[in-house]
Design an enzyme around this catalytic site. Structure first.
Site, short mmCIF file in Angstrom:
data_model
loop_
_atom_site.label_atom_id
_atom_site.label_comp_id
_atom_site.label_asym_id
_atom_site.label_seq_id
_atom_site.Cartn_x
_atom_site.Cartn_y
_atom_site.Cartn_z
N LYS A 147 0.84 -1.18 0.00
CA LYS A 147 0.00 0.00 0.00
C LYS A 147 0.89 1.24 0.00
O LYS A 147 2.06 1.09 0.37
CB LYS A 147 -0.95 -0.03 1.19
CG LYS A 147 -0.27 0.09 2.55
CD LYS A 147 -1.25 -0.04 3.65
CE LYS A 147 -1.82 1.27 4.08
NZ LYS A 147 -0.91 2.05 4.95
N LYS A 198 -2.04 -10.67 10.64
CA LYS A 198 -2.00 -10.69 12.10
C LYS A 198 -2.77 -11.91 12.61
O LYS A 198 -3.85 -12.22 12.13
CB LYS A 198 -2.57 -9.39 12.68
CG LYS A 198 -1.67 -8.17 12.36
CD LYS A 198 -2.09 -6.95 13.11
CE LYS A 198 -1.36 -5.69 12.63
NZ LYS A 198 -0.01 -5.54 13.15
N HIS A 250 -6.63 -1.09 6.17
CA HIS A 250 -6.62 -2.11 7.22
C HIS A 250 -7.99 -2.31 7.88
O HIS A 250 -8.42 -3.44 8.08
CB HIS A 250 -5.61 -1.72 8.31
CG HIS A 250 -4.22 -1.48 7.79
ND1 HIS A 250 -3.65 -2.28 6.84
CD2 HIS A 250 -3.29 -0.55 8.10
CE1 HIS A 250 -2.43 -1.85 6.58
NE2 HIS A 250 -2.18 -0.79 7.32
C1 BG6 Z 1 0.79 1.15 8.11
C2 BG6 Z 1 0.51 2.62 8.11
O1 BG6 Z 1 0.14 0.52 7.05
O2 BG6 Z 1 0.36 0.59 9.35
C3 BG6 Z 1 1.21 3.30 9.28
O3 BG6 Z 1 0.95 3.19 6.89
C4 BG6 Z 1 0.82 2.62 10.57
O4 BG6 Z 1 0.87 4.68 9.32
C5 BG6 Z 1 1.01 1.12 10.49
O5 BG6 Z 1 1.64 3.16 11.60
C6 BG6 Z 1 0.44 0.45 11.71
O6 BG6 Z 1 0.78 -0.91 11.69
P1 BG6 Z 1 0.78 -1.76 13.02
O7 BG6 Z 1 1.05 -3.15 12.57
O8 BG6 Z 1 1.85 -1.21 13.90
O9 BG6 Z 1 -0.57 -1.58 13.64
#
Ligand code: BG6
Length: 507
Positions: free
Chosen positions: A163, A197, A257
């Site tokens: 992404k 996850k 997400h």
């Molecule tokens: C990424 C975003 O896709 O996911 C980031 O671009 C964000 O901004 C990150 O910090 C969060 O990922 P996780 O796994 O730490 O929740």
């Protein structure tokens, strides 16, 4: 989710290898697979970027970033022999002749044959020229595999696309077409690390391996659903990117997400665990997401931006004071949205999604709030009646908690909420693997279950675009509107309070 059969030899080519993702996520994930003996017997990893490095310099740079992760030096040294580097500009076709020669030499050295996994880990403006050049340089040899007599005998070339996948419906559709000109849909892996996850995958097991949850997983029993991804960090060194056309919480987190998590939470039981059957059900949810009306946006969506604040004694400076950020930026570092999934199962159930940076706590969870019992017998016996809840903690403190009412010990009848708690780490005595290792393993196996289909991406953009348009057309004058280290703007609480609901903000 298909049977994990043998991994084929392959070369993993990371375009944009000098960037952060390679050292932060991809190499640690591949090393993790290597130490678990889940890499193919024959493999090579080749980093491609413009900066000049020798193989050894590149290996050292990767090692230096996470020395603790690689403390098993014998394993790291053995793994590092598979890592190489080739300096080239993937957007220039002139650089491909040499690149191909190098790949050929490395394929011979590591006996990887023609199987290749191209990983686009670069700024999004480089996706299209790189995909076109991969095609023009004839680095996709498989052609249309459906036409071949024995598909298993043909080498494969797969592409993983990070992404941001587009910045609106039009650009996402365009990128899908560019990919489709070169690769078959079965070879395109649009990655979303949230799908890797453990607890997101566990969601399918919870729902479809048990008889007790599915009968109540619908509008008859569920009042509403909350999906939260809050982070304590601000944008830190990513100011220039985040303040640009693909940044902001709605684009960066909600569109990608959170809608993916929603689709897994809301989908119908698939007919099998085959990737295509699971994706068919997810696509139905994406198609059923109600596209908000432009004029209704102020009633269903809230944007926020953090100002100065503190968290755990640490001062966090306002978003607008971050390097690379416009001092009058309108960018949403927080976004919340109420949406509906128009299906028989979910008719009338609001889904509240929110994500923010510099918030009070790092948490990603899904909370199902249940409706009250039809007749409230214990009305006067609880201090405050709380709804039954199922809380799925995606991270951290991975686990599932069910909250219900119980009797307080004693002669008098008193009622209080109690919890059943499944704690992942205690139960399995293990930390959940990183999403990237799960996903990279699946790409090597050719299992697309945890990757996004083109329709999912395009529908997801349609579901948020009216909000983005409205925000773009209507600047908000009270930004910043939440202090760093808090749970976001008060407007988000008002959004809930309008229907007598409140956000689940864990202590
Ligand atoms: C990424 C975003 O896709 O996911 C980031 O671009 C964000 O901004 C990150 O910090 C969060 O990922 P996780 O796994 O730490 O929740």
């Amino acid at each position: 989710m298909e049977n994990k059969d043998q991994l084929h030899p392959c070369m993993i080519v990371i375009f944009g290898a000098s960037g952060d993702l390679t050292k932060r996520k991809l190499i640690p994930a591949l090393f993790d697979l290597y130490t678990r003996k889940q890499m193919p017997e024959h493999f090579a990893v080749v980093g491609v970027s413009r900066t000049e490095f020798s193989d050894d310099d590149f290996r050292q740079k990767l090692f230096d970033f996470k020395p603790d992760n690689y403390s098993d030096s014998a394993s790291w040294n053995a793994f590092a022999k598979h890592i190489h580097y080739h300096a080239a500009d993937s957007t220039k076709i002139g650089d491909y002749a040499q690149m191909k020669q190098r790949f050929k030499a490395l394929a011979d050295e590591h006996q990887t044959g023609e199987n290749a996994l191209y990983y686009l880990s670069m700024a999004p403006q480089f996706f299209e020229p790189t995909i076109n050049n991969i095609s023009a340089a004839e680095m996709v040899t498989e052609g249309k595999r459906y036409c071949s007599l024995d598909r298993k005998q043909k080498p494969w070339q797969r592409i993983v696309v990070e992404k941001p996948f587009g910045s609106d419906p039009k650009s996402a559709t365009h990128l899908n077409s560019v990919l489709a000109n070169v690769f078959e849909e079965t070879e395109i892996y649009r990655i979303d690390h949230y799908l890797g996850k453990e607890l997101v995958q566990n969601l399918m097991v919870l729902r479809f391996a048990n008889a007790i949850f599915e009968p109540i997983w619908n509008q008859s029993y569920i009042d509403h659903v909350q999906i939260t991804a809050s982070e304590t960090v601000g944008v830190e060194s990513r100011g220039a990117y985040y303040d640009g056309p693909t940044g902001g919480a709605m684009r960066d987190m909600v569109q990608s997400h959170l809608l993916q998590v929603l689709s897994v939470m809301a989908m119908e039981p698939p007919v099998s665990l085959k990737a295509e059957d699971i994706r068919t059900e997810k696509i139905k949810i994406f198609k059923a997401m109600r596209v908000p009306k432009y004029d209704d946006v102020p009633n269903i969506a809230v944007r926020g931006q953090y100002g100065d604040g503190q968290l755990a004694g640490k001062v966090i400076k306002a978003y607008r004071d971050t390097e690379g950020v416009d001092p009058e930026s309108q960018c949403d570092t927080y976004a919340a949205m109420k949406m509906y999934v128009d299906t028989w199962r979910w008719g009338g159930v609001p889904f509240y999604l929110r994500s923010g940076k510099a918030m009070a706590k790092k948490i990603t969870n899904i909370v199902l709030y249940f409706k009250p019992t039809p007749h409230i017998l214990f009305r006067d016996m609880a201090k405050q009646r709380k709804a039954n809840q199922i809380v799925i903690n995606v991270q951290p403190d991975e686990g599932i908690r069910i909250r219900f009412e119980g009797k307080v010990p004693g002669h008098r009848l008193a009622v209080k909420d109690v919890e059943l708690d499944f704690d992942y780490v205690k139960q399995w005595n293990a930390q959940p693997p990183d999403g990237y290792s799960t996903l990279l393993y699946d790409v090597m196996l050719g299992d697309q279950t945890l990757f996004k289909h083109r329709d999912e991406i395009e529908c997801a953009w349609h579901a948020v675009q009216p909000v983005l348009d409205y925000w773009n057309d209507n600047p908000q004058f009270d930004l910043p509107n939440y202090a760093a280290g808090t749970w976001g703007p008060s407007a988000a609480d008002i959004l809930m309070a309008q229907s007598n609901r409140y956000w689940h903000n864990p202590k």
